[in-house]
Design a protein around this motif. Structure first.
Motif, PDB file in Angstrom:
ATOM      1  N   UNK A   1     -22.723 -12.698  86.247  1.00 34.75           N
ATOM      2  CA  UNK A   1     -22.305 -11.960  84.778  1.00 34.75           C
ATOM      3  C   UNK A   1     -22.445 -10.586  84.991  1.00 34.75           C
ATOM      4  N   UNK A   2     -23.435  -9.887  85.501  1.00 33.53           N
ATOM      5  CA  UNK A   2     -23.477  -8.257  85.674  1.00 33.53           C
ATOM      6  C   UNK A   2     -22.518  -7.988  86.609  1.00 33.53           C
ATOM      7  N   UNK A   3     -21.999  -8.673  87.592  1.00 33.98           N
ATOM      8  CA  UNK A   3     -21.171  -8.139  88.350  1.00 33.98           C
ATOM      9  C   UNK A   3     -19.797  -8.100  87.948  1.00 33.98           C
ATOM     10  N   UNK A   4     -19.553  -8.877  86.946  1.00 32.43           N
ATOM     11  CA  UNK A   4     -18.116  -8.974  86.306  1.00 32.43           C
ATOM     12  C   UNK A   4     -18.199  -7.600  85.282  1.00 32.43           C
ATOM     13  N   UNK A   5     -19.412  -7.507  84.716  1.00 34.25           N
ATOM     14  CA  UNK A   5     -19.130  -6.226  83.745  1.00 34.25           C
ATOM     15  C   UNK A   5     -19.262  -5.006  84.506  1.00 34.25           C
ATOM     16  N   UNK A   6     -20.105  -5.072  85.415  1.00 37.94           N
ATOM     17  CA  UNK A   6     -20.468  -3.794  86.220  1.00 37.94           C
ATOM     18  C   UNK A   6     -19.186  -3.236  87.003  1.00 37.94           C
ATOM     19  N   UNK A   7     -18.385  -4.235  87.498  1.00 41.20           N
ATOM     20  CA  UNK A   7     -17.305  -4.024  88.466  1.00 41.20           C
ATOM     21  C   UNK A   7     -16.249  -3.690  87.260  1.00 41.20           C
ATOM     22  N   UNK A   8     -15.761  -4.260  86.146  1.00 44.05           N
ATOM     23  CA  UNK A   8     -15.137  -3.907  85.197  1.00 44.05           C
ATOM     24  C   UNK A   8     -15.353  -2.204  84.783  1.00 44.05           C
ATOM     25  N   UNK A   9     -16.252  -1.922  84.440  1.00 42.51           N
ATOM     26  CA  UNK A   9     -16.800  -0.559  84.294  1.00 42.51           C
ATOM     27  C   UNK A   9     -16.213   0.534  85.298  1.00 42.51           C
ATOM     28  N   UNK A  10     -16.650   0.171  86.598  1.00 40.64           N
ATOM     29  CA  UNK A  10     -16.441   0.951  87.647  1.00 40.64           C
ATOM     30  C   UNK A  10     -14.821   1.251  87.913  1.00 40.64           C
ATOM     31  N   UNK A  11     -14.136  -0.003  87.905  1.00 37.06           N
ATOM     32  CA  UNK A  11     -12.591   0.049  88.018  1.00 37.06           C
ATOM     33  C   UNK A  11     -11.925   0.674  86.840  1.00 37.06           C
ATOM     34  N   UNK A  12     -12.511   0.589  85.680  1.00 33.90           N
ATOM     35  CA  UNK A  12     -11.814   1.133  84.391  1.00 33.90           C
ATOM     36  C   UNK A  12     -11.872   2.730  84.724  1.00 33.90           C
ATOM     37  N   UNK A  13     -13.042   3.353  85.167  1.00 41.76           N
ATOM     38  CA  UNK A  13     -13.434   4.635  85.074  1.00 41.76           C
ATOM     39  C   UNK A  13     -13.289   5.666  86.451  1.00 41.76           C
ATOM     40  N   UNK A  14     -13.862   4.628  87.558  1.00 36.98           N
ATOM     41  CA  UNK A  14     -13.801   5.285  88.743  1.00 36.98           C
ATOM     42  C   UNK A  14     -13.319   4.178  89.898  1.00 36.98           C
ATOM     43  N   UNK A  15     -12.042   3.934  89.817  1.00 33.22           N
ATOM     44  CA  UNK A  15     -11.557   3.113  90.846  1.00 33.22           C
ATOM     45  C   UNK A  15     -11.333   3.867  92.272  1.00 33.22           C
ATOM     46  N   UNK A  16     -12.289   3.812  92.754  1.00 32.54           N
ATOM     47  CA  UNK A  16     -12.307   4.337  94.227  1.00 32.54           C
ATOM     48  C   UNK A  16     -13.274   5.637  94.386  1.00 32.54           C
ATOM     49  N   UNK A  17     -13.048   6.467  95.222  1.00 33.80           N
ATOM     50  CA  UNK A  17     -14.072   7.382  95.467  1.00 33.80           C
ATOM     51  C   UNK A  17     -15.406   6.914  96.125  1.00 33.80           C
ATOM     52  N   UNK A  18     -16.427   7.403  95.410  1.00 36.80           N
ATOM     53  CA  UNK A  18     -17.695   7.100  95.836  1.00 36.80           C
ATOM     54  C   UNK A  18     -17.813   5.477  95.862  1.00 36.80           C
ATOM     55  N   UNK A  19     -17.351   5.099  95.001  1.00 41.80           N
ATOM     56  CA  UNK A  19     -17.437   3.603  94.656  1.00 41.80           C
ATOM     57  C   UNK A  19     -16.968   2.667  95.769  1.00 41.80           C
ATOM     58  N   UNK A  20     -16.085   3.192  96.508  1.00 41.25           N
ATOM     59  CA  UNK A  20     -15.407   2.381  97.696  1.00 41.25           C
ATOM     60  C   UNK A  20     -16.487   1.555  98.677  1.00 41.25           C
ATOM     61  N   UNK A  21     -17.636   2.250  98.831  1.00 44.21           N
ATOM     62  CA  UNK A  21     -18.559   1.701  99.802  1.00 44.21           C
ATOM     63  C   UNK A  21     -19.049   0.404  99.108  1.00 44.21           C
ATOM     64  N   UNK A  22     -19.289   0.458  98.175  1.00 43.24           N
ATOM     65  CA  UNK A  22     -19.814  -0.689  97.132  1.00 43.24           C
ATOM     66  C   UNK A  22     -18.798  -2.013  97.326  1.00 43.24           C
ATOM     67  N   UNK A  23     -17.740  -1.642  96.748  1.00 46.75           N
ATOM     68  CA  UNK A  23     -16.644  -2.720  96.928  1.00 46.75           C
ATOM     69  C   UNK A  23     -16.283  -3.202  98.493  1.00 46.75           C
ATOM     70  N   UNK A  24     -16.202  -2.221  99.226  1.00 45.80           N
ATOM     71  CA  UNK A  24     -16.035  -2.574 100.647  1.00 45.80           C
ATOM     72  C   UNK A  24     -17.117  -3.497 101.350  1.00 45.80           C
ATOM     73  N   UNK A  25     -18.202  -3.166 100.931  1.00 47.51           N
ATOM     74  CA  UNK A  25     -19.246  -3.906 101.586  1.00 47.51           C
ATOM     75  C   UNK A  25     -19.689  -5.351 100.970  1.00 47.51           C
ATOM     76  N   UNK A  26     -19.320  -5.439  99.832  1.00 46.01           N
ATOM     77  CA  UNK A  26     -19.502  -6.627  98.908  1.00 46.01           C
ATOM     78  C   UNK A  26     -18.443  -7.444  99.413  1.00 46.01           C
ATOM     79  N   UNK A  27     -17.354  -7.175  99.511  1.00 49.34           N
ATOM     80  CA  UNK A  27     -16.103  -7.962  99.862  1.00 49.34           C
ATOM     81  C   UNK A  27     -16.277  -8.429 101.439  1.00 49.34           C
ATOM     82  N   UNK A  28     -16.773  -7.474 102.276  1.00 46.88           N
ATOM     83  CA  UNK A  28     -17.099  -8.152 103.596  1.00 46.88           C
ATOM     84  C   UNK A  28     -17.910  -9.012 103.570  1.00 46.88           C
ATOM     85  N   UNK A  29     -19.009  -8.930 102.990  1.00 50.70           N
ATOM     86  CA  UNK A  29     -20.115 -10.166 102.727  1.00 50.70           C
ATOM     87  C   UNK A  29     -19.411 -11.225 102.166  1.00 50.70           C
TER      88      UNK A  29
END
Length: 262
Positions: A148-176
């Motif tokens: 539930x939280x990842x759904x909302x948290x990810x939407x918030x990040x993609x809506x306002x900061x799609x990339x940049x510093x958040x790259x590491x979070x999305x990259x690592x999570x997708x790798x796992x």
């Protein structure tokens, strides 16, 4: 226009309704669609097991194998796209602002970030399969909170900061998630696959290591970041990673440490 957009303050970004490049993309113009999915998910968690009380478990082995394979492939795609986009754009691991331009490399990161969000919607089916198979014991607080939280948290990040510093979070999570859904897919094939799934506890360790890396990376930006990336988003990553670490560590101790002493 692109350079001015990149220099907007966090408040100005909110006032312009997020990344303008996402205008017209499904789920991204308004928080209403994602909040609707969020509410429907919680309703499924609450009402689903009740609806299954008088029913026999559904046999969904085939769909589960295909589902896990599909999510694994999607995770591979997201991991690859985020990595290539970051390398081509010479991303800094210390502090990286979001490129809001229409440069092909920036658009590639935007697309990868968007599909990362879409994957969080798709992954809600994890809970659906637990419900229809009457595996309610696996629908724990950790499971529901994480989805539930990842759904909302990810939407918030993609809506306002799609990339940049958040790259590491999305990259690592997708790798796992590549390895996580590979495990789930193999497990769904049948009990005879259990002998090949000895690495389950190492998967949990990988998840824990992921949270250490993401929180450390975000914390560095909170304390020392000077590239203009909004610290609020990094602080949010630190908090969520810490919460996930504590929840997953508790699961690890319950599942593996106690089993050794029993």
């Amino acid at each position: 226009m692109a350079s001015q957009r990149g220099n907007l303050t966090l408040v100005e970004t909110y006032l312009t309704h997020g990344d303008e490049r996402l205008r017209g993309w499904p789920f991204m113009d308004s928080p209403v669609p994602v909040l609707t999915v969020f509410v429907l998910y919680l309703m499924m968690v609450k009402q689903g097991p009740k609806m299954m009380e008088q029913r026999k478990p559904f046999q969904v082995q085939g769909p589960m194998v295909l589902y896990n394979l599909a999510v694994m492939v999607l995770s591979i795609y997201i991991t690859f796209e985020k990595l290539i986009s970051a390398v081509q754009s010479s991303y800094s691991l210390k502090c990286q602002p979001v490129d809001y331009s229409d440069d092909p490399r920036a658009i590639r990161m935007l697309n990868a970030s968007y599909w990362y969000f879409i994957s969080k919607i798709i992954e809600l089916l994890d809970t659906f399969f637990f419900i229809v198979r009457k595996k309610e014991r696996q629908i724990t607080f950790l499971h529901v909170y994480h989805h539930a939280i990842m759904l909302l948290h990810t939407w918030w990040f993609v809506k306002f900061v799609p990339g940049g510093q958040t790259f590491v979070l999305g990259f690592l999570n997708s790798f796992v998630h590549i390895w996580m859904y590979a495990y789930y897919g193999l497990a769904a094939i049948g009990p005879h696959m259990q002998k090949y799934l000895w690495w389950k506890k190492y998967l949990t360790k990988l998840q824990l290591f992921q949270f250490v890396l993401t929180s450390s990376h975000a914390l560095y930006n909170v304390c020392f970041g000077d590239c203009g990336f909004p610290r609020l988003f990094s602080l949010s990553s630190v908090i969520q990673s810490a919460i996930f670490f504590s929840l997953f560590m508790n699961f690890y101790l319950q599942a593996y440490k106690k089993s050794k002493t029993s």
